[in-house]
Design an enzyme around this catalytic site. Structure first.
Site, PDB file in Angstrom:
ATOM      1  N   ASP A  77       5.833  -4.652  -4.797  1.00 45.24           N
ATOM      2  CA  ASP A  77       4.685  -4.695  -5.701  1.00 45.24           C
ATOM      3  C   ASP A  77       3.650  -3.711  -5.178  1.00 45.24           C
ATOM      4  O   ASP A  77       3.572  -3.419  -3.993  1.00 45.24           O
ATOM      5  CB  ASP A  77       4.133  -6.125  -5.791  1.00 45.24           C
ATOM      6  CG  ASP A  77       3.505  -6.370  -7.159  1.00 45.24           C
ATOM      7  OD1 ASP A  77       3.284  -5.394  -7.899  1.00 45.24           O
ATOM      8  OD2 ASP A  77       3.233  -7.538  -7.487  1.00 45.24           O
ATOM      9  N   GLY A  79       0.222  -3.581  -5.208  1.00 41.05           N
ATOM     10  CA  GLY A  79      -1.151  -3.885  -4.804  1.00 41.05           C
ATOM     11  C   GLY A  79      -2.049  -4.123  -6.001  1.00 41.05           C
ATOM     12  O   GLY A  79      -3.212  -4.498  -5.847  1.00 41.05           O
ATOM     13  N   GLY A  80      -1.526  -3.929  -7.214  1.00 42.10           N
ATOM     14  CA  GLY A  80      -2.329  -4.133  -8.430  1.00 42.10           C
ATOM     15  C   GLY A  80      -2.795  -5.575  -8.576  1.00 42.10           C
ATOM     16  O   GLY A  80      -3.924  -5.837  -8.982  1.00 42.10           O
ATOM     17  N   PHE A  81      -1.917  -6.526  -8.215  1.00 41.80           N
ATOM     18  CA  PHE A  81      -2.333  -7.921  -8.340  1.00 41.80           C
ATOM     19  C   PHE A  81      -3.469  -8.231  -7.377  1.00 41.80           C
ATOM     20  O   PHE A  81      -4.366  -9.018  -7.693  1.00 41.80           O
ATOM     21  CB  PHE A  81      -1.147  -8.868  -8.089  1.00 41.80           C
ATOM     22  CG  PHE A  81      -1.531 -10.300  -8.251  1.00 41.80           C
ATOM     23  CD1 PHE A  81      -1.793 -10.827  -9.511  1.00 41.80           C
ATOM     24  CD2 PHE A  81      -1.688 -11.126  -7.150  1.00 41.80           C
ATOM     25  CE1 PHE A  81      -2.190 -12.146  -9.666  1.00 41.80           C
ATOM     26  CE2 PHE A  81      -2.083 -12.446  -7.299  1.00 41.80           C
ATOM     27  CZ  PHE A  81      -2.332 -12.950  -8.558  1.00 41.80           C
ATOM     28  N   ASP A 135      -1.620  -0.998 -10.979  1.00 39.38           N
ATOM     29  CA  ASP A 135      -2.296  -1.314 -12.239  1.00 39.38           C
ATOM     30  C   ASP A 135      -3.616  -1.999 -11.930  1.00 39.38           C
ATOM     31  O   ASP A 135      -3.885  -2.371 -10.790  1.00 39.38           O
ATOM     32  CB  ASP A 135      -1.414  -2.200 -13.127  1.00 39.38           C
ATOM     33  CG  ASP A 135      -1.050  -3.510 -12.439  1.00 39.38           C
ATOM     34  OD1 ASP A 135      -0.876  -3.515 -11.210  1.00 39.38           O
ATOM     35  OD2 ASP A 135      -0.940  -4.535 -13.124  1.00 39.38           O
ATOM     36  N   ASP A 264       9.470 -13.274 -10.146  1.00 34.84           N
ATOM     37  CA  ASP A 264       9.185 -13.373  -8.714  1.00 34.84           C
ATOM     38  C   ASP A 264       7.995 -14.302  -8.560  1.00 34.84           C
ATOM     39  O   ASP A 264       7.125 -14.360  -9.441  1.00 34.84           O
ATOM     40  CB  ASP A 264       8.842 -12.008  -8.108  1.00 34.84           C
ATOM     41  CG  ASP A 264       7.435 -11.580  -8.487  1.00 34.84           C
ATOM     42  OD1 ASP A 264       7.256 -11.075  -9.608  1.00 34.84           O
ATOM     43  OD2 ASP A 264       6.499 -11.797  -7.685  1.00 34.84           O
ATOM     44  N   CYS A 316      23.111 -30.213  -5.884  1.00 34.49           N
ATOM     45  CA  CYS A 316      22.842 -28.996  -5.130  1.00 34.49           C
ATOM     46  C   CYS A 316      23.984 -28.730  -4.146  1.00 34.49           C
ATOM     47  O   CYS A 316      24.443 -29.647  -3.463  1.00 34.49           O
ATOM     48  CB  CYS A 316      21.523 -29.110  -4.374  1.00 34.49           C
ATOM     49  SG  CYS A 316      21.082 -27.592  -3.512  1.00 34.49           S
ATOM     50  N   HIS A 347      16.770 -24.959   0.454  1.00 36.87           N
ATOM     51  CA  HIS A 347      17.097 -25.817  -0.695  1.00 36.87           C
ATOM     52  C   HIS A 347      16.398 -25.350  -1.977  1.00 36.87           C
ATOM     53  O   HIS A 347      17.041 -25.215  -3.027  1.00 36.87           O
ATOM     54  CB  HIS A 347      16.734 -27.279  -0.412  1.00 36.87           C
ATOM     55  CG  HIS A 347      16.835 -28.112  -1.640  1.00 36.87           C
ATOM     56  ND1 HIS A 347      18.041 -28.572  -2.131  1.00 36.87           N
ATOM     57  CD2 HIS A 347      15.880 -28.486  -2.534  1.00 36.87           C
ATOM     58  CE1 HIS A 347      17.824 -29.210  -3.271  1.00 36.87           C
ATOM     59  NE2 HIS A 347      16.524 -29.173  -3.540  1.00 36.87           N
TER      60      HIS A 347
HETATM   61 ZN   LIG Z   1      20.061 -28.333  -1.638  1.00 33.98          ZN
END
Ligand SMILES: [Zn+2]
Length: 363
Positions: A77, A79-81, A135, A264, A316, A347
């Site tokens: 990224d 640096g705009g954020f 941005d 993300d 899971c 997890h």
């Molecule tokens: Zn798990």
């Protein structure tokens, strides 16, 4: 909708979720843990990396991939954020003008300048697979004049980023298959006209992909679904659209259904470290997910889990659920052991990769 994304360090199956490894590490886990979670790519941040460990150190350590031992794609990224989250939220922490942004992090006594050109130069020198244009990010509640100015600046900066990007590609002698992809960010707050104008200008300049910019939630924490859907309509489906900062499982599901391919967020990993674990209430390999009832939060610190001998989640297949009980995780959290954040992060990241796998295969 784009289904695969070929990058210098590998091909992504889309849609994909990228954990944020803002400072060059997805906190508490290493590259092998990420592979075990079936994570395809990570996202790092040039603003944080230029401060720590710093650009000359990153280069001395062989670039981001070698430094972190992560051989698959890395997005960076711009640096705009941080223009929004630091400077716009607190003008004492920096300033912004048409040339670029100057950050003065509290307590550091130093100034860090980011221009569109410098952001691209740093991202490429770090070995990024996907370079994001600097941005001027806003909050959805900012005034019309600010949104308008942010769009104008974002468009100009994106043009400068592309010029610098082309200079870098030529100067480094990169072939088409080796070069990173350059992504521009669509701003415009909650105003359709501004979003359209921004998207049209960026499409006219031409980029490899696009991102939805601006804080994606309203003041009550609800997803700005209308504006996200509208922005997807503005970008032709042959281009990827990245929902920057979207990481709540329900929001990822909603945006993927709109046609967003990339996500993300720090949320799943931060939640993990804080003891908030994600768990499916039904089998994600067999069920089309809808609404909000397909998953639940499990608070590892809750005393009702003290003697729980089952794993966190029956659905899971992560190394943690195959090995440890929820009761043991509760114990690790209660004694503040360093093992807890690592296991919890593994997890939650496998939960996210299962979610994206569900979206790819069942839809
Ligand atoms: Zn798990």
């Amino acid at each position: 909708m784009v289904e695969t994304l070929h990058l210098a360090h590998g091909t992504l199956e889309l849609p994909a979720f990228l954990p944020d490894g803002t400072q060059g590490v997805v906190r508490a886990v290493d590259a092998q843990d990420l592979l075990d979670c079936k994570i395809q790519a990570v996202q790092m941040n040039v603003y944080h990396l230029m401060q720590r460990p710093g650009s000359t150190t990153i280069q001395a350590l062989g670039g981001l991939h070698k430094m972190s031992s992560w051989s698959r794609p890395i997005f960076t990224d711009s640096g705009g954020f941080q223009v929004y989250s630091l400077i716009r939220q607190n003008p004492r922490l920096g300033s912004i003008n048409d040339r670029g942004a100057t950050f003065q992090p509290a307590g550091s006594g130093r100034k860090y300048k980011l221009t569109p050109e410098k952001s691209v130069q740093l991202q490429m020198s770090y070995g990024s697979d996907v370079v994001i244009c600097l941005d001027d990010c806003t909050h959805v509640d900012d005034a019309h004049e600010e949104q308008q100015a942010s769009v104008a600046r974002t468009v100009r900066w994106a043009q400068r980023c592309k010029e610098e990007f082309q200079r870098q590609v030529e100067g480094r002698g990169l072939y088409e298959s080796q070069r990173p992809r350059l992504v521009a960010v669509v701003q415009g707050g909650s105003e359709r006209k501004l979003r359209r104008h921004c998207a049209e200008e960026l499409l006219a300049t031409g980029f490899d992909g696009y991102g939805y910019g601006g804080w994606p939630l309203d003041g009550d924490g609800n997803l700005l679904a209308d504006m996200l859907a509208y922005t997807r309509e503005l970008i032709p489906p042959r281009f990827t659209l990245h929902a920057l900062g979207v990481g709540h499982p329900v929001n990822v599901l909603a945006c993927a259904r709109m046609g967003y391919e990339l996500f993300d967020s720090t949320m799943p990993t931060r939640d993990a470290r804080n003891g908030r674990l994600y768990s499916y209430t039904l089998d994600p390999q067999k069920t089309r997910l809808s609404g909000e009832d397909w998953f639940e939060f499990i608070y590892a610190g809750d005393k009702k889990h003290i003697k729980q001998s089952n794993p966190i989640s029956a659905y899971c297949d992560c190394p943690v659920c195959e090995t440890y009980s929820l009761g043991y995780l509760h114990h690790l959290l209660k004694i503040n052991d360093h093992l807890f954040p690592r296991l919890a992060t593994i997890h939650n990241l496998r939960f996210m990769s299962q979610l994206l796998s569900n979206l790819r295969t069942i839809g």
